[in-house]
Design a protein around this motif. Structure first.
Motif, mmCIF file in Angstrom:
data_model
loop_
_atom_site.group_PDB
_atom_site.id
_atom_site.type_symbol
_atom_site.label_atom_id
_atom_site.label_comp_id
_atom_site.label_asym_id
_atom_site.label_seq_id
_atom_site.Cartn_x
_atom_site.Cartn_y
_atom_site.Cartn_z
ATOM 1 N N GLU A 86 0.830 -1.206 0.000
ATOM 2 C CA GLU A 86 0.000 0.000 0.000
ATOM 3 C C GLU A 86 0.864 1.256 0.000
ATOM 4 O O GLU A 86 0.601 2.196 -0.755
ATOM 5 C CB GLU A 86 -0.927 0.010 1.206
ATOM 6 C CG GLU A 86 -1.779 1.266 1.285
ATOM 7 C CD GLU A 86 -2.755 1.260 2.443
ATOM 8 O OE1 GLU A 86 -3.055 2.357 2.943
ATOM 9 O OE2 GLU A 86 -3.235 0.184 2.836
ATOM 10 N N ALA A 87 1.902 1.278 0.811
ATOM 11 C CA ALA A 87 2.788 2.444 0.875
ATOM 12 C C ALA A 87 3.425 2.709 -0.488
ATOM 13 O O ALA A 87 3.495 3.862 -0.937
ATOM 14 C CB ALA A 87 3.847 2.248 1.953
ATOM 15 N N LEU A 88 3.879 1.668 -1.163
ATOM 16 C CA LEU A 88 4.483 1.827 -2.490
ATOM 17 C C LEU A 88 3.457 2.339 -3.489
ATOM 18 O O LEU A 88 3.728 3.275 -4.252
ATOM 19 C CB LEU A 88 5.063 0.499 -2.986
ATOM 20 C CG LEU A 88 5.520 0.496 -4.447
ATOM 21 C CD1 LEU A 88 6.697 1.446 -4.645
ATOM 22 C CD2 LEU A 88 5.863 -0.909 -4.901
ATOM 23 N N LEU A 89 2.265 1.749 -3.491
ATOM 24 C CA LEU A 89 1.239 2.153 -4.447
ATOM 25 C C LEU A 89 0.859 3.621 -4.293
ATOM 26 O O LEU A 89 0.773 4.352 -5.282
ATOM 27 C CB LEU A 89 -0.003 1.279 -4.283
ATOM 28 C CG LEU A 89 0.162 -0.169 -4.738
ATOM 29 C CD1 LEU A 89 -1.004 -1.002 -4.259
ATOM 30 C CD2 LEU A 89 0.314 -0.233 -6.243
ATOM 31 N N VAL A 90 0.643 4.045 -3.074
ATOM 32 C CA VAL A 90 0.264 5.443 -2.835
ATOM 33 C C VAL A 90 1.403 6.376 -3.244
ATOM 34 O O VAL A 90 1.167 7.416 -3.864
ATOM 35 C CB VAL A 90 -0.158 5.635 -1.359
ATOM 36 C CG1 VAL A 90 -0.341 7.101 -1.028
ATOM 37 C CG2 VAL A 90 -1.452 4.862 -1.089
ATOM 38 N N LYS A 91 2.642 6.000 -2.942
ATOM 39 C CA LYS A 91 3.802 6.798 -3.347
ATOM 40 C C LYS A 91 3.872 6.942 -4.868
ATOM 41 O O LYS A 91 4.267 7.983 -5.391
ATOM 42 C CB LYS A 91 5.083 6.140 -2.814
ATOM 43 C CG LYS A 91 6.344 6.835 -3.234
ATOM 44 C CD LYS A 91 7.558 6.102 -2.669
ATOM 45 C CE LYS A 91 8.749 6.385 -3.515
ATOM 46 N NZ LYS A 91 9.416 5.258 -4.075
ATOM 47 N N CYS A 92 3.445 5.902 -5.577
ATOM 48 C CA CYS A 92 3.513 5.901 -7.043
ATOM 49 C C CYS A 92 2.296 6.541 -7.703
ATOM 50 O O CYS A 92 2.261 6.664 -8.920
ATOM 51 C CB CYS A 92 3.685 4.474 -7.548
ATOM 52 S SG CYS A 92 5.279 3.755 -7.131
ATOM 53 N N GLY A 93 1.286 6.922 -6.930
ATOM 54 C CA GLY A 93 0.154 7.623 -7.511
ATOM 55 C C GLY A 93 -1.188 6.926 -7.401
ATOM 56 O O GLY A 93 -2.192 7.443 -7.898
ATOM 57 N N PHE A 109 -7.772 -0.233 -4.566
ATOM 58 C CA PHE A 109 -7.086 1.006 -4.949
ATOM 59 C C PHE A 109 -7.578 1.406 -6.331
ATOM 60 O O PHE A 109 -8.186 0.606 -7.040
ATOM 61 C CB PHE A 109 -5.567 0.793 -4.995
ATOM 62 C CG PHE A 109 -4.979 0.463 -3.665
ATOM 63 C CD1 PHE A 109 -4.499 1.463 -2.835
ATOM 64 C CD2 PHE A 109 -4.928 -0.850 -3.219
ATOM 65 C CE1 PHE A 109 -3.969 1.167 -1.589
ATOM 66 C CE2 PHE A 109 -4.410 -1.162 -1.979
ATOM 67 C CZ PHE A 109 -3.929 -0.154 -1.158
ATOM 68 N N THR A 110 -7.284 2.628 -6.729
ATOM 69 C CA THR A 110 -7.487 3.032 -8.117
ATOM 70 C C THR A 110 -6.158 3.513 -8.663
ATOM 71 O O THR A 110 -5.368 4.155 -7.955
ATOM 72 C CB THR A 110 -8.557 4.134 -8.260
ATOM 73 O OG1 THR A 110 -8.205 5.256 -7.467
ATOM 74 C CG2 THR A 110 -9.932 3.615 -7.846
ATOM 75 N N ASP A 111 -5.898 3.177 -9.922
ATOM 76 C CA ASP A 111 -4.665 3.618 -10.563
ATOM 77 C C ASP A 111 -4.821 5.070 -11.015
ATOM 78 O O ASP A 111 -5.906 5.653 -10.866
ATOM 79 C CB ASP A 111 -4.279 2.668 -11.704
ATOM 80 C CG ASP A 111 -5.210 2.688 -12.899
ATOM 81 O OD1 ASP A 111 -5.916 3.696 -13.128
ATOM 82 O OD2 ASP A 111 -5.235 1.682 -13.638
ATOM 83 N N PRO A 112 -3.768 5.683 -11.556
ATOM 84 C CA PRO A 112 -3.867 7.098 -11.942
ATOM 85 C C PRO A 112 -4.927 7.408 -12.992
ATOM 86 O O PRO A 112 -5.341 8.544 -13.131
ATOM 87 C CB PRO A 112 -2.453 7.408 -12.462
ATOM 88 C CG PRO A 112 -1.575 6.499 -11.675
ATOM 89 C CD PRO A 112 -2.380 5.218 -11.576
#
Length: 122
Positions: A86-93, A109-112
């Protein structure tokens, strides 16, 4: 005997294929497919499956969990550590929507580009 179908690609509509490919490349580590461009970009898995991203004019993103623009499908990714991923995903957008129906079993989650996807315990 009917012919066996081999899945070779999964392609997502989006407004910016290169940007969405960059997001998924960062979080999966898959290689960018040769020839990727502003109309279509792809990521190559080791087993040959391509995750593709194609540009669509007037793209309309799904809105999780609202069904006014339904998700139609989503990707699931297995991970060992949900918090670390989760931390990586949020950091990546990626965005973690407030609505989380999976409890401690999975996270949405949702992607950009707005596509919902899930993390599950691997």
């Amino acid at each position: 005997m009917p012919p066996k179908l081999k899945l070779t690609a999964i392609t997502l509509d989006c407004p910016d294929p290169q940007a969405l490919a960059a997001f998924y490349r960062e979080v999966t580590g898959h290689a960018l497919a040769p020839g990727s461009n502003g109309e279509f970009a792809g990521l190559l898995r080791d087993d040959g499956l391509v995750i593709g991203f194609q540009r669509v004019d007037d793209y309309r993103a799904p809105r999780w969990p609202d069904q006014a623009a339904p998700q139609q499908f989503h990707l699931d990714f297995a991970v060992d550590d949900l918090d670390e991923a989760e931390a990586l995903l949020v950091k990546c957008g990626a965005v973690k929507p407030e609505h989380q129906p999976g409890g401690d079993r999975w996270r949405v989650f949702t992607d950009p580009a707005g596509h919902p996807f899930c993390l599950t315990r691997g």
